[in-house]
Motif scaffolding. Structure first.
Motif, mmCIF file in Angstrom:
data_model
loop_
_atom_site.group_PDB
_atom_site.id
_atom_site.type_symbol
_atom_site.label_atom_id
_atom_site.label_comp_id
_atom_site.label_asym_id
_atom_site.label_seq_id
_atom_site.Cartn_x
_atom_site.Cartn_y
_atom_site.Cartn_z
ATOM 1 N N HIS A 345 0.940 -1.067 0.208
ATOM 2 C CA HIS A 345 -0.006 0.031 0.044
ATOM 3 C C HIS A 345 0.670 1.173 0.167
ATOM 4 O O HIS A 345 0.836 2.247 -0.731
ATOM 5 C CB HIS A 345 -0.621 -0.049 1.338
ATOM 6 C CG HIS A 345 -1.500 1.152 1.221
ATOM 7 N ND1 HIS A 345 -3.225 1.751 0.441
ATOM 8 C CD2 HIS A 345 -0.995 2.090 2.543
ATOM 9 C CE1 HIS A 345 -3.374 2.697 1.197
ATOM 10 N NE2 HIS A 345 -2.863 2.643 2.109
ATOM 11 N N LYS A 348 1.947 1.870 -3.767
ATOM 12 C CA LYS A 348 1.582 2.246 -4.439
ATOM 13 C C LYS A 348 1.403 4.070 -4.647
ATOM 14 O O LYS A 348 1.497 4.778 -5.019
ATOM 15 C CB LYS A 348 0.142 1.808 -4.478
ATOM 16 C CG LYS A 348 -0.824 2.511 -5.913
ATOM 17 C CD LYS A 348 -2.263 0.758 -5.441
ATOM 18 C CE LYS A 348 -3.431 2.014 -6.543
ATOM 19 N NZ LYS A 348 -2.981 3.102 -6.998
ATOM 20 N N GLN A 349 1.112 4.400 -2.911
ATOM 21 C CA GLN A 349 1.384 5.750 -2.437
ATOM 22 C C GLN A 349 2.108 6.855 -2.775
ATOM 23 O O GLN A 349 2.518 8.009 -3.518
ATOM 24 C CB GLN A 349 1.371 5.944 -1.040
ATOM 25 C CG GLN A 349 -0.302 5.547 -0.712
ATOM 26 C CD GLN A 349 -0.391 6.070 0.604
ATOM 27 O OE1 GLN A 349 0.454 5.551 1.599
ATOM 28 N NE2 GLN A 349 -1.764 6.577 1.090
ATOM 29 N N LYS A 351 4.627 5.575 -6.035
ATOM 30 C CA LYS A 351 4.986 5.565 -6.831
ATOM 31 C C LYS A 351 3.268 6.391 -7.654
ATOM 32 O O LYS A 351 3.681 7.855 -8.476
ATOM 33 C CB LYS A 351 4.064 3.934 -7.454
ATOM 34 C CG LYS A 351 4.380 3.980 -9.095
ATOM 35 C CD LYS A 351 4.262 2.726 -9.355
ATOM 36 C CE LYS A 351 4.684 2.599 -11.107
ATOM 37 N NZ LYS A 351 4.898 1.287 -10.989
ATOM 38 N N ASP A 352 2.481 6.851 -6.739
ATOM 39 C CA ASP A 352 0.939 7.469 -7.268
ATOM 40 C C ASP A 352 1.921 9.342 -6.696
ATOM 41 O O ASP A 352 1.795 9.816 -7.551
ATOM 42 C CB ASP A 352 -0.188 7.229 -7.186
ATOM 43 C CG ASP A 352 -0.323 5.368 -7.451
ATOM 44 O OD1 ASP A 352 -0.311 5.306 -8.820
ATOM 45 O OD2 ASP A 352 -1.312 5.473 -6.640
ATOM 46 N N GLU A 381 5.117 -5.436 -10.655
ATOM 47 C CA GLU A 381 4.659 -4.620 -9.795
ATOM 48 C C GLU A 381 4.301 -5.483 -8.634
ATOM 49 O O GLU A 381 4.881 -5.111 -7.496
ATOM 50 C CB GLU A 381 3.151 -4.090 -10.260
ATOM 51 C CG GLU A 381 2.876 -3.442 -9.025
ATOM 52 C CD GLU A 381 1.465 -2.738 -8.888
ATOM 53 O OE1 GLU A 381 0.643 -1.497 -8.149
ATOM 54 O OE2 GLU A 381 0.947 -1.975 -10.535
ATOM 55 N N THR A 385 6.925 -5.346 -5.283
ATOM 56 C CA THR A 385 5.782 -3.977 -3.936
ATOM 57 C C THR A 385 5.214 -5.137 -2.718
ATOM 58 O O THR A 385 5.507 -4.809 -1.715
ATOM 59 C CB THR A 385 4.954 -3.301 -4.522
ATOM 60 O OG1 THR A 385 3.761 -4.508 -5.467
ATOM 61 C CG2 THR A 385 5.335 -2.412 -5.310
ATOM 62 N N THR A 485 -3.512 -0.391 5.086
ATOM 63 C CA THR A 485 -4.883 0.103 4.119
ATOM 64 C C THR A 485 -5.811 1.517 4.795
ATOM 65 O O THR A 485 -6.455 1.357 4.243
ATOM 66 C CB THR A 485 -5.065 -1.150 3.440
ATOM 67 O OG1 THR A 485 -5.510 -2.084 3.984
ATOM 68 C CG2 THR A 485 -3.547 -2.001 2.749
#
Length: 567
Positions: A345, A348-349, A351-352, A381, A385, A485
């Protein structure tokens, strides 16, 4: 070339054992850290090696080599000889970096001391390994280094510089103050840099061929996540080769990168993973501030156009939070996370929010120089991750059960590592060394680990952190990944606390967004249907911050001590 082991036929097909030997695609190099610096200066001499923003300093690789040789000659003039221990007790400043390089060029042993250590902790480190000279700051915003030294060594106030005779730290003869300050009983860093003659500098240059790559280079204290630090020994050969392999997988050789370092220099993540990897590939190292500061880190990434970021998960939590608030125009390519487990999680944060092209994991420990598992160039991915990557070049790994037998792929057990990078041992501690490394040269990490069918690794948790609740084995990492998350949770760490009937219960320690008053019932409801009922936390502790080492690792044993004391 990769070697795997198979065992008997089960249900009509072969199952693989949790063993991998990565033979590597390039030979290891017989090279000292000082020789590596010289090679890099010849190849990238005019390129910027170091940017220290708070000090407004920029140094090229040629300037680093020249200053390192002068500083090494200065320490030699003070009486240091090859093999003597040279300590650094300071945050991320240019003098730390240059002392590191000077130590390698002079054949001294660099002793990396946590800049947050207080007097008694410093005394323990200095006396354990026999530090002869110490480089430190006079003071920072939160630490009075000189005052702490005077409290330990009042003899300083009557001693001539370089002639200290201390009852508390009898091996320590020289205290060198960085930052241009002259204080009683100490030497000024710049005076040491300039005290050597040209003949003495030339002697340092001629010394390089006589320093053995297998010679001790670093004493890199363990981080103290489980208690009292020890002093693993690392050779030039181990540091040069491990950092080369690390930088290769970080793709530092594909272009000129500017690397923003959030972690402290003194830790293996700073020293080997960052400083020495950058040195191998001529990458520019950007230091936002002497101590970790997410605001200044974001400024540095923006202003210096940093393409690579290196930090711990906790640091990335803060950096993502600040970027959400500021929305700066940044364009980094790669973020590398190490020092602790990073949840999918959070990846992902990262990366974004940080606008990254890739995120990468590293796994290792001080006792294997730095890194043993690492993301590959073309990982998908999930691999990037949800795992800590693939085993490093020239290393063997296996996962074993309590009887020492290798477990099948996908089954948890203790990770063991064997290869060129395993420590030479703990300094003057044969008992602990033998507990760590067996006669067969396998190093036991103490980490619960899983190897998947393709040889990628996942850390389940520390063996000592395993929670046994009513006979059920529970791995904290699984619960932490889920709770991280939760939309109101910034960071979570799960620990075992004593329970009269069950033996241990699951306690979730949580830092929430904007001081949200999360309840245990809300946490339990979030977990329902996602993990087995016995894994659901039965206790919740809301915290404002977590006890951490200076490198950003969470000290779970301190969390438990606090919770038990409160109870």
């Amino acid at each position: 070339m990769v070697t795997v082991l198979k065992f008997g036929k089960l249900t009509g097909h072969f199952r693989y054992l949790s063993y991998v030997h990565n033979h590597g695609s390039e030979p290891l190099r017989s090279l000292t850290l000082g020789q590596l610096l010289e090679q890099t200066a010849k190849k990238y001499g005019s390129r910027t090696a170091l940017i220290c923003r708070s000090e407004n300093q920029k140094l090229t690789f040629q300037e680093v080599l020249d200053q390192a040789d002068r500083l090494a000659a200065g320490f030699t003039a003070l009486g240091l000889k090859p093999g003597d221990r040279l300590g650094v007790w300071a945050p991320n400043v240019a003098e730390w970096y240059l002392t590191h390089m000077a130590s390698a060029r002079g054949g001294f042993v660099l002793v990396n001391i946590n800049p947050a250590y207080q007097p008694r902790e410093l005394e323990s480190c200095v006396n354990l390994v026999g530090v002869k000279a110490l480089v430190c700051m006079s003071q920072t915003k939160n630490h009075d280094y000189y005052g702490n030294l005077v409290s330990l060594c009042p003899e300083m106030l009557q001693s001539r510089p370089g002639k200290l005779r201390s009852k508390a730290m009898p091996t320590l003869e020289n205290i060198v103050i960085a930052g241009g300050t002259n204080l009683r009983g100490t030497l000024n860093y710049h005076d040491v840099l300039n005290m050597a003659t040209e003949a003495q500098v030339d002697k340092v240059r001629k010394l390089q061929g006589s320093i053995d790559p297998d010679q001790l280079c670093h004493l890199q204290f363990t981080s103290g996540t489980t208690g009292q630090p020890k002093a693993p020994m690392q050779s030039h050969f181990q540091i040069v080769n491990n950092s080369y392999c690390i930088g290769k997988r970080h793709e530092l050789g594909r272009k000129h990168h500017s690397i923003c370092i959030m972690v402290p220099f003194f830790h293996g993540i700073g020293t080997v993973i960052t400083i020495c990897s950058a040195l191998n590939y001529g990458s520019t190292l950007v230091v936002p501030a002497p101590l970790y500061n997410p605001e200044k880190t974001l400024d540095a990434i923006r202003d210096e156009k940093c393409s690579v970021i290196i930090g711990t998960p906790t640091m990335y939590v803060d950096l993502v939070d600040r970027q959400k608030a500021r929305n700066e125009d940044i364009d980094p390519e790669i973020a590398i996370s190490g020092g602790a487990i990073c949840s999918p999680h959070l990846f992902k944060q990262m990366k974004d929010v940080l606008k990254l092209k890739k995120v990468k994991s590293v796994y290792g420990l001080t006792e294997v120089t730095a890194v043993a598992f690492q993301s590959l160039y073309d990982d998908d991915e999930r691999q990037a991750t949800s795992t800590v990557g693939y085993v490093g070049d020239h290393l063997e790994v296996k996962v074993i059960n309590e009887e020492g037998r290798i477990v099948p792929r996908g089954s948890p057990g203790e990770l063991c590592i064997r290869g060129y990078s395993t420590t030479l041992g703990y300094w003057k501690n044969e008992e602990k060394t033998q507990e760590l490394i067996g006669a067969d040269k396998w190093l036991r990490t103490g980490d619960q680990f899983v190897l998947d069918e393709k040889g990628y690794g996942s850390v389940v948790g520390r063996i000592k952190e395993l929670i046994i609740r009513g006979g059920e084995n529970i791995f904290p990492g699984e619960i932490e990944s889920l709770l991280n998350t939760h939309p109101e949770i910034l960071e979570c760490h799960v620990v075992a606390v004593p329970h009269e009937r069950l033996g241990e219960e699951v306690c979730a320690c949580v830092r929430t967004k904007s001081a949200v008053a999360l309840t245990l019932e809300e946490v339990q409801a979030f977990c329902q249907g996602k993990i087995a009922h016995f894994k659901v936390p039965s206790r919740l502790e809301l915290v404002e911050s977590f006890p951490k080492t200076a490198s950003g690792k969470i000290q779970k044993f301190k969390l438990v001590e606090t919770i038990v004391a409160q109870a």
